[in-house]
Structures are given as C-alpha cells and as structure tokens.
Write a protein that holds these residues in place. Structure first.
Motif, PDB file in Angstrom:
ATOM      1  N   UNK A   1       0.839  -1.153   0.000  1.00 14.05           N
ATOM      2  CA  UNK A   1       0.000   0.000   0.000  1.00 14.05           C
ATOM      3  C   UNK A   1       0.890   1.223   0.000  1.00 14.05           C
ATOM      4  N   UNK A   2       0.558   2.197  -0.840  1.00 13.46           N
ATOM      5  CA  UNK A   2       1.347   3.415  -0.922  1.00 13.46           C
ATOM      6  C   UNK A   2       0.620   4.548  -0.200  1.00 13.46           C
ATOM      7  N   UNK A   3       1.314   5.182   0.713  1.00 16.49           N
ATOM      8  CA  UNK A   3       0.775   6.326   1.438  1.00 16.49           C
ATOM      9  C   UNK A   3       1.798   7.455   1.372  1.00 16.49           C
ATOM     10  N   UNK A   4       1.430   8.616   1.881  1.00 18.86           N
ATOM     11  CA  UNK A   4       2.319   9.777   1.800  1.00 18.86           C
ATOM     12  C   UNK A   4       3.710   9.499   2.366  1.00 18.86           C
ATOM     13  N   UNK A   5       3.782   8.697   3.423  1.00 18.92           N
ATOM     14  CA  UNK A   5       5.070   8.420   4.054  1.00 18.92           C
ATOM     15  C   UNK A   5       5.859   7.296   3.413  1.00 18.92           C
ATOM     16  N   UNK A   6       5.350   6.676   2.345  1.00 21.41           N
ATOM     17  CA  UNK A   6       6.049   5.577   1.685  1.00 21.41           C
ATOM     18  C   UNK A   6       5.126   4.388   1.464  1.00 21.41           C
TER      19      UNK A   6
ATOM     20  N   UNK B 253       3.644   0.551   2.772  1.00 18.64           N
ATOM     21  CA  UNK B 253       3.401  -0.309   3.926  1.00 18.64           C
ATOM     22  C   UNK B 253       2.777  -1.595   3.401  1.00 18.64           C
ATOM     23  N   UNK B 254       3.225  -2.730   3.911  1.00 16.33           N
ATOM     24  CA  UNK B 254       2.723  -4.029   3.457  1.00 16.33           C
ATOM     25  C   UNK B 254       1.957  -4.713   4.580  1.00 16.33           C
ATOM     26  N   UNK B 255       1.060  -5.644   4.220  1.00 12.70           N
ATOM     27  CA  UNK B 255       0.353  -6.394   5.260  1.00 12.70           C
ATOM     28  C   UNK B 255       1.348  -7.015   6.237  1.00 12.70           C
ATOM     29  N   UNK B 256       1.043  -6.900   7.522  1.00 10.44           N
ATOM     30  CA  UNK B 256       1.914  -7.450   8.551  1.00 10.44           C
ATOM     31  C   UNK B 256       2.900  -6.438   9.109  1.00 10.44           C
ATOM     32  N   UNK B 257       3.135  -5.352   8.392  1.00 12.64           N
ATOM     33  CA  UNK B 257       4.039  -4.329   8.897  1.00 12.64           C
ATOM     34  C   UNK B 257       3.315  -3.425   9.885  1.00 12.64           C
ATOM     35  N   UNK B 258       4.064  -2.886  10.820  1.00 14.50           N
ATOM     36  CA  UNK B 258       3.505  -1.933  11.769  1.00 14.50           C
ATOM     37  C   UNK B 258       2.984  -0.729  10.992  1.00 14.50           C
ATOM     38  N   UNK B 259       1.757  -0.334  11.276  1.00 14.11           N
ATOM     39  CA  UNK B 259       1.159   0.820  10.618  1.00 14.11           C
ATOM     40  C   UNK B 259       0.274   0.487   9.436  1.00 14.11           C
TER      41      UNK B 259
ATOM     42  N   UNK C  58      -6.820   6.756  -4.086  1.00 19.26           N
ATOM     43  CA  UNK C  58      -7.642   7.657  -3.296  1.00 19.26           C
ATOM     44  C   UNK C  58      -6.909   8.997  -3.236  1.00 19.26           C
ATOM     45  N   UNK C  59      -7.539  10.029  -2.696  1.00 20.07           N
ATOM     46  CA  UNK C  59      -6.872  11.331  -2.605  1.00 20.07           C
ATOM     47  C   UNK C  59      -5.638  11.282  -1.713  1.00 20.07           C
ATOM     48  N   UNK C  60      -5.637  10.399  -0.727  1.00 20.57           N
ATOM     49  CA  UNK C  60      -4.508  10.391   0.210  1.00 20.57           C
ATOM     50  C   UNK C  60      -3.868   9.010   0.391  1.00 20.57           C
ATOM     51  N   UNK C  61      -3.936   8.164  -0.628  1.00 21.21           N
ATOM     52  CA  UNK C  61      -3.287   6.859  -0.557  1.00 21.21           C
ATOM     53  C   UNK C  61      -3.677   5.987  -1.730  1.00 21.21           C
TER      54      UNK C  61
ATOM     55  N   UNK D  62      -4.603   1.736   6.267  1.00 22.45           N
ATOM     56  CA  UNK D  62      -5.696   1.197   5.463  1.00 22.45           C
ATOM     57  C   UNK D  62      -7.074   1.683   5.925  1.00 22.45           C
ATOM     58  N   UNK D  63      -7.333   1.659   7.204  1.00 24.56           N
ATOM     59  CA  UNK D  63      -8.662   1.969   7.737  1.00 24.56           C
ATOM     60  C   UNK D  63      -9.176   3.352   7.324  1.00 24.56           C
ATOM     61  N   UNK D  64      -8.379   4.422   7.352  1.00 27.97           N
ATOM     62  CA  UNK D  64      -8.907   5.739   6.958  1.00 27.97           C
ATOM     63  C   UNK D  64      -9.338   5.827   5.493  1.00 27.97           C
ATOM     64  N   UNK D  65      -8.872   4.907   4.644  1.00 27.38           N
ATOM     65  CA  UNK D  65      -9.248   4.949   3.229  1.00 27.38           C
ATOM     66  C   UNK D  65     -10.658   4.417   2.981  1.00 27.38           C
TER      67      UNK D  65
END
Length: 71
Positions: free
Chosen positions: A1-6, A8-14, A42-45, A19-22
């Motif tokens: 998953x791509x977010x503003x901070x880079x 994140x993959x399933x199982x990783x912290x964060x 999405x607009x932010x991920x 995911x939930x806010x999307x």
C-alpha cells in the motif's frame, strides 16, 4: 500500500492504521495490468492488489460494491 510516508505491506507496523482511513474515501482512479495487479487510488493513498499465485484462493482478488443507489 502506498501512502504519503512511503509503502506499507500487510503485517508491517502501521498497515492497519494506513488502510482503515481509506475505507470512507472516494476512489479517484483505478487501473489494472497483468503482473502489476489492480491499483485503486484515493486522494490520500493507493492500494495495489497484486497477489502471487500461491495467495489466490478463488477467482476474485477484490469485490467492488457500493452502487445499490443505482439500481
């Protein structure tokens, strides 16, 4: 998953926190390509679904819904 901070993959912290806010957000674009998977922006991920063959249990990798108001 791509977010503003880079990424994140399933199982990783964060991952869940990213995911939930999307869930209630509007989709701004989608694309799909062989060996690249399904991309939902999405607009932010962005979520990219590109499972390995071993990860596939059935024919679907995603379910699109939310169009009940159009029927």
């Amino acid at each position: 998953m791509e977010v503003a901070g880079g990424r994140v993959a399933p199982g990783q912290v964060g991952y869940s926190d990213a995911l939930v806010p999307l869930v209630p957000r509007d989709v701004t674009a989608t694309s799909e390509a062989a060996r690249r998977g399904l991309r939902v922006e999405f607009t932010d991920g962005t979520i990219v679904l590109s499972p390995d063959a071993d990860d596939l249990v059935g024919l679907e990798i995603a379910l699109l819904s939310g169009f009940e108001h159009l029927t």
